[in-house]
Motif scaffolding. Structure first.
Motif, PDB file in Angstrom:
ATOM      1  N   ASP A 210     -70.510  53.466  30.073  1.00 45.76           N
ATOM      2  CA  ASP A 210     -70.366  53.632  31.334  1.00 45.76           C
ATOM      3  C   ASP A 210     -70.151  55.018  31.832  1.00 45.76           C
ATOM      4  O   ASP A 210     -69.180  55.619  31.166  1.00 45.76           O
ATOM      5  CB  ASP A 210     -69.279  52.486  32.004  1.00 45.76           C
ATOM      6  CG  ASP A 210     -69.255  51.248  31.761  1.00 45.76           C
ATOM      7  OD1 ASP A 210     -70.790  50.789  32.062  1.00 45.76           O
ATOM      8  OD2 ASP A 210     -68.754  50.495  31.556  1.00 45.76           O
ATOM      9  N   TYR A 211     -70.671  55.348  32.775  1.00 43.71           N
ATOM     10  CA  TYR A 211     -70.709  56.964  33.273  1.00 43.71           C
ATOM     11  C   TYR A 211     -70.638  56.944  34.719  1.00 43.71           C
ATOM     12  O   TYR A 211     -71.342  55.954  35.470  1.00 43.71           O
ATOM     13  CB  TYR A 211     -71.636  57.792  32.481  1.00 43.71           C
ATOM     14  CG  TYR A 211     -72.847  57.128  32.492  1.00 43.71           C
ATOM     15  CD1 TYR A 211     -73.681  57.414  33.590  1.00 43.71           C
ATOM     16  CD2 TYR A 211     -73.327  56.514  31.441  1.00 43.71           C
ATOM     17  CE1 TYR A 211     -75.219  56.587  33.638  1.00 43.71           C
ATOM     18  CE2 TYR A 211     -74.492  55.897  31.554  1.00 43.71           C
ATOM     19  CZ  TYR A 211     -75.463  56.148  32.378  1.00 43.71           C
ATOM     20  OH  TYR A 211     -76.856  55.389  32.442  1.00 43.71           O
ATOM     21  N   PRO A 212     -70.385  58.096  35.523  1.00 44.21           N
ATOM     22  CA  PRO A 212     -70.358  58.133  36.880  1.00 44.21           C
ATOM     23  C   PRO A 212     -71.988  58.282  37.283  1.00 44.21           C
ATOM     24  O   PRO A 212     -72.750  58.986  36.568  1.00 44.21           O
ATOM     25  CB  PRO A 212     -69.895  59.538  37.415  1.00 44.21           C
ATOM     26  CG  PRO A 212     -69.284  60.012  36.152  1.00 44.21           C
ATOM     27  CD  PRO A 212     -69.657  59.072  34.843  1.00 44.21           C
ATOM     28  N   GLN A 213     -72.671  57.459  38.170  1.00 39.81           N
ATOM     29  CA  GLN A 213     -74.163  57.308  38.435  1.00 39.81           C
ATOM     30  C   GLN A 213     -74.674  58.546  38.887  1.00 39.81           C
ATOM     31  O   GLN A 213     -75.909  58.756  38.544  1.00 39.81           O
ATOM     32  CB  GLN A 213     -74.197  56.457  39.479  1.00 39.81           C
ATOM     33  CG  GLN A 213     -74.320  54.964  39.261  1.00 39.81           C
ATOM     34  CD  GLN A 213     -74.818  54.554  37.963  1.00 39.81           C
ATOM     35  OE1 GLN A 213     -76.118  54.656  37.825  1.00 39.81           O
ATOM     36  NE2 GLN A 213     -74.205  54.116  36.958  1.00 39.81           N
ATOM     37  N   GLU A 214     -74.042  59.709  39.340  1.00 40.50           N
ATOM     38  CA  GLU A 214     -74.512  61.080  39.541  1.00 40.50           C
ATOM     39  C   GLU A 214     -74.830  61.904  38.426  1.00 40.50           C
ATOM     40  O   GLU A 214     -75.446  62.860  38.192  1.00 40.50           O
ATOM     41  CB  GLU A 214     -73.599  61.900  40.762  1.00 40.50           C
ATOM     42  CG  GLU A 214     -72.099  62.052  40.133  1.00 40.50           C
ATOM     43  CD  GLU A 214     -71.221  61.050  40.341  1.00 40.50           C
ATOM     44  OE1 GLU A 214     -70.068  61.425  40.218  1.00 40.50           O
ATOM     45  OE2 GLU A 214     -71.604  60.162  40.934  1.00 40.50           O
ATOM     46  N   ARG A 215     -74.345  61.258  37.183  1.00 43.26           N
ATOM     47  CA  ARG A 215     -74.311  61.715  35.958  1.00 43.26           C
ATOM     48  C   ARG A 215     -75.508  61.290  34.987  1.00 43.26           C
ATOM     49  O   ARG A 215     -75.233  61.428  33.736  1.00 43.26           O
ATOM     50  CB  ARG A 215     -73.136  62.061  35.203  1.00 43.26           C
ATOM     51  CG  ARG A 215     -71.903  63.032  35.910  1.00 43.26           C
ATOM     52  CD  ARG A 215     -72.539  64.329  36.005  1.00 43.26           C
ATOM     53  NE  ARG A 215     -71.158  65.185  36.263  1.00 43.26           N
ATOM     54  CZ  ARG A 215     -71.239  66.328  36.254  1.00 43.26           C
ATOM     55  NH1 ARG A 215     -72.130  67.024  35.449  1.00 43.26           N
ATOM     56  NH2 ARG A 215     -70.225  67.016  36.610  1.00 43.26           N
ATOM     57  N   ALA A 216     -76.256  60.168  35.574  1.00 41.21           N
ATOM     58  CA  ALA A 216     -77.120  59.298  34.767  1.00 41.21           C
ATOM     59  C   ALA A 216     -78.081  60.392  33.812  1.00 41.21           C
ATOM     60  O   ALA A 216     -77.950  59.926  32.692  1.00 41.21           O
ATOM     61  CB  ALA A 216     -78.011  58.561  35.706  1.00 41.21           C
ATOM     62  N   ALA A 217     -78.705  61.204  34.328  1.00 40.58           N
ATOM     63  CA  ALA A 217     -79.387  62.102  33.189  1.00 40.58           C
ATOM     64  C   ALA A 217     -78.577  62.795  32.464  1.00 40.58           C
ATOM     65  O   ALA A 217     -79.357  62.558  31.280  1.00 40.58           O
ATOM     66  CB  ALA A 217     -80.265  62.983  34.329  1.00 40.58           C
ATOM     67  N   GLU A 218     -77.698  63.287  32.650  1.00 41.35           N
ATOM     68  CA  GLU A 218     -76.939  63.747  31.491  1.00 41.35           C
ATOM     69  C   GLU A 218     -76.466  62.760  30.619  1.00 41.35           C
ATOM     70  O   GLU A 218     -76.484  63.036  29.479  1.00 41.35           O
ATOM     71  CB  GLU A 218     -75.784  64.734  32.096  1.00 41.35           C
ATOM     72  CG  GLU A 218     -75.964  65.897  32.643  1.00 41.35           C
ATOM     73  CD  GLU A 218     -74.828  66.341  33.773  1.00 41.35           C
ATOM     74  OE1 GLU A 218     -74.617  66.090  34.892  1.00 41.35           O
ATOM     75  OE2 GLU A 218     -74.351  67.193  33.133  1.00 41.35           O
ATOM     76  N   ALA A 219     -76.045  61.608  31.140  1.00 39.95           N
ATOM     77  CA  ALA A 219     -75.400  60.540  30.284  1.00 39.95           C
ATOM     78  C   ALA A 219     -76.432  60.090  29.450  1.00 39.95           C
ATOM     79  O   ALA A 219     -75.990  59.757  28.139  1.00 39.95           O
ATOM     80  CB  ALA A 219     -74.830  59.580  30.988  1.00 39.95           C
ATOM     81  N   ARG A 220     -77.572  60.080  29.849  1.00 37.91           N
ATOM     82  CA  ARG A 220     -78.703  59.354  28.890  1.00 37.91           C
ATOM     83  C   ARG A 220     -79.123  60.225  27.826  1.00 37.91           C
ATOM     84  O   ARG A 220     -79.373  59.968  26.614  1.00 37.91           O
ATOM     85  CB  ARG A 220     -79.889  59.072  29.827  1.00 37.91           C
ATOM     86  CG  ARG A 220     -79.547  58.056  30.533  1.00 37.91           C
ATOM     87  CD  ARG A 220     -80.766  57.191  31.579  1.00 37.91           C
ATOM     88  NE  ARG A 220     -80.595  55.951  32.008  1.00 37.91           N
ATOM     89  CZ  ARG A 220     -80.492  55.956  33.449  1.00 37.91           C
ATOM     90  NH1 ARG A 220     -81.160  56.900  34.274  1.00 37.91           N
ATOM     91  NH2 ARG A 220     -80.261  54.722  33.836  1.00 37.91           N
ATOM     92  N   GLY A 221     -79.117  61.799  28.027  1.00 34.05           N
ATOM     93  CA  GLY A 221     -79.140  62.738  27.072  1.00 34.05           C
ATOM     94  C   GLY A 221     -78.210  62.674  25.978  1.00 34.05           C
ATOM     95  O   GLY A 221     -78.389  62.620  24.743  1.00 34.05           O
TER      96      GLY A 221
END
Length: 101
Positions: free
Chosen positions: A76-87
């Motif tokens: 779980d992570y902030p949605q605005e960080r989705a691209a960074e979180a997926r990396g």
């Protein structure tokens, strides 16, 4: 490596994933915050933003006489960080892959 989503079943124990998260994050003080049923969550800094890794112990996978532990793992992570979180998750997946032959 393709991104496989924010949830997966991993063949490990909570202690295994705790150790891997510490290794991957450079030794952050990461501890399992217990929840009912043998699961819980880890909270960590994923590079300037918060990440929660929730785990739930599942029944072991049994193949003949082999028994493998299983965890249901959700990131779980902030949605605005989705691209960074997926990396981050993709790199963490690579970190947990152990060689074999």
């Amino acid at each position: 490596m393709p991104f496989f989503g924010d949830r997966r079943v991993m063949a490990c124990t909570p202690a295994d994933i705790e150790r891997w998260l510490r290794e991957f994050t450079g030794g952050q003080d990461i501890r399992l915050e217990p929840a009912g049923g043998g699961g819980g969550e880890f909270r960590l800094d994923a590079g300037g933003w918060p990440m929660r890794v929730q785990v739930e112990v599942m029944p072991p996978r049994v193949v003949a006489l082999l028994r493998m532990p299983q965890l249901d793992v959700r990131f779980d992570y902030p949605q605005e960080r989705a691209a960074e979180a997926r990396g981050w998750i993709t790199r963490f997946d690579r970190h947990t892959q152990r060689g074999g032959g």
